[in-house]
Design a protein around this motif. Structure first.
Motif, short mmCIF file in Angstrom:
data_model
loop_
_atom_site.label_atom_id
_atom_site.label_comp_id
_atom_site.label_asym_id
_atom_site.label_seq_id
_atom_site.Cartn_x
_atom_site.Cartn_y
_atom_site.Cartn_z
N UNK A 143 26.48 89.01 -13.26
CA UNK A 143 27.80 89.38 -13.79
C UNK A 143 28.87 88.37 -13.43
N UNK A 144 28.78 87.83 -12.19
CA UNK A 144 29.73 86.78 -11.79
C UNK A 144 29.53 85.55 -12.68
N UNK A 145 28.26 85.20 -12.87
CA UNK A 145 27.95 84.00 -13.64
C UNK A 145 28.42 84.12 -15.09
N UNK A 146 28.29 85.30 -15.67
CA UNK A 146 28.69 85.49 -17.06
C UNK A 146 30.16 85.91 -17.19
N UNK A 147 30.90 85.87 -16.08
CA UNK A 147 32.32 86.21 -16.05
C UNK A 147 32.61 87.66 -16.42
N UNK A 148 31.65 88.54 -16.22
CA UNK A 148 31.91 89.96 -16.43
C UNK A 148 32.60 90.56 -15.22
N UNK A 149 32.33 90.00 -14.05
CA UNK A 149 32.93 90.45 -12.80
C UNK A 149 33.44 89.24 -12.04
N UNK A 150 34.36 89.52 -11.14
CA UNK A 150 34.85 88.49 -10.24
C UNK A 150 34.55 88.96 -8.82
N UNK A 151 33.97 88.09 -8.00
CA UNK A 151 33.69 88.53 -6.62
C UNK A 151 34.98 88.79 -5.84
N UNK A 152 34.90 89.72 -4.91
CA UNK A 152 36.05 89.96 -4.03
C UNK A 152 36.23 88.71 -3.16
N UNK A 153 37.37 88.61 -2.52
CA UNK A 153 37.63 87.47 -1.64
C UNK A 153 36.57 87.39 -0.54
N UNK A 154 36.18 88.56 -0.01
CA UNK A 154 35.18 88.59 1.06
C UNK A 154 33.83 88.08 0.55
N UNK A 155 33.43 88.54 -0.64
CA UNK A 155 32.15 88.09 -1.21
C UNK A 155 32.20 86.60 -1.54
N UNK A 156 33.34 86.14 -2.02
CA UNK A 156 33.49 84.72 -2.34
C UNK A 156 33.37 83.87 -1.08
N UNK A 157 33.99 84.32 0.00
CA UNK A 157 33.87 83.61 1.28
C UNK A 157 32.42 83.59 1.75
N UNK A 158 31.74 84.72 1.61
CA UNK A 158 30.33 84.81 2.01
C UNK A 158 29.47 83.88 1.17
N UNK A 159 29.69 83.86 -0.13
CA UNK A 159 28.94 82.98 -1.03
C UNK A 159 29.14 81.52 -0.63
N UNK A 160 30.38 81.14 -0.39
CA UNK A 160 30.68 79.76 0.02
C UNK A 160 30.02 79.43 1.35
N UNK A 161 30.05 80.37 2.29
CA UNK A 161 29.44 80.13 3.60
C UNK A 161 27.93 79.95 3.47
N UNK A 162 27.29 80.84 2.74
CA UNK A 162 25.84 80.80 2.60
C UNK A 162 25.39 79.51 1.92
N UNK A 199 35.67 84.84 -25.71
CA UNK A 199 34.79 85.31 -24.64
C UNK A 199 35.62 85.89 -23.50
N UNK A 200 36.75 85.25 -23.18
CA UNK A 200 37.62 85.76 -22.12
C UNK A 200 38.18 87.13 -22.51
N UNK A 201 38.57 87.28 -23.78
CA UNK A 201 39.08 88.58 -24.24
C UNK A 201 38.00 89.65 -24.14
N UNK A 202 36.78 89.30 -24.52
CA UNK A 202 35.68 90.26 -24.45
C UNK A 202 35.41 90.65 -22.99
N UNK A 203 35.39 89.66 -22.11
CA UNK A 203 35.14 89.94 -20.69
C UNK A 203 36.21 90.85 -20.12
N UNK A 204 37.48 90.62 -20.50
CA UNK A 204 38.56 91.48 -20.01
C UNK A 204 38.43 92.90 -20.56
N UNK A 205 38.02 93.02 -21.81
CA UNK A 205 37.80 94.36 -22.39
C UNK A 205 36.68 95.08 -21.65
#
Length: 133
Positions: free
Chosen positions: A33-52, A81-87
């Motif tokens: 979902x992150x990759x297809x821009x359906x979801x955005x990771x939380x700041x905590x998850x983003x920090x974890x992803x960057x750390x890993x 696509x951005x409009x669809x993802x936001x919907x």
């Protein structure tokens, strides 16, 4: 998000989406979902992803030059696509209200923001269309 960088680091560190999801204690569908821009990771998850993956967080949203639209058709496709993802985000928020993630008040505030963004994207798209005619 800069998926070219993320995938390069995943390959370098021998991660698949499944193994990365297990490491982060989330579902593979979340990463997808992150990759297809359906979801955005939380700041905590983003920090974890960057750390890993040993990614500097300042690089995570930088797009490589090759990711720039090659034509107006590509730009229109990206806007739509951005409009669809936001919907879809609005639908997801509405479906989850009162369950796991959002209180009704949070869901209403998030839905309003997603709607504002969708309308802004539509306005930009409409202005580009008018300027091209």
């Amino acid at each position: 998000m800069n998926w070219a960088l993320i995938e390069r680091q995943m390959k370098k560190k021998h991660f698949t989406q499944i193994s990365l999801a297990k490491e982060m204690r989330i579902s593979r569908a979340t990463i997808s979902g992150w990759k297809s821009n359906l979801y955005t990771p939380t700041d905590e998850r983003l920090e974890e992803l960057c750390r890993i993956l040993d990614i500097d967080d300042s690089e995570i949203f930088m797009q490589p030059a090759s990711a720039a639209p090659k034509s107006n058709i590509d730009a229109r496709t990206e806007l739509l696509a951005a409009m669809l993802a936001l919907s879809k985000l609005e639908d997801t928020i509405a479906a989850d209200t009162g369950y796991v993630f959002f209180s009704p008040e949070e869901a209403e505030a998030l839905s309003l923001k997603a709607g504002e963004l969708r309308r802004l994207v539509f306005k930009v798209y409409s202005n580009k269309e008018a300027a091209e005619k």
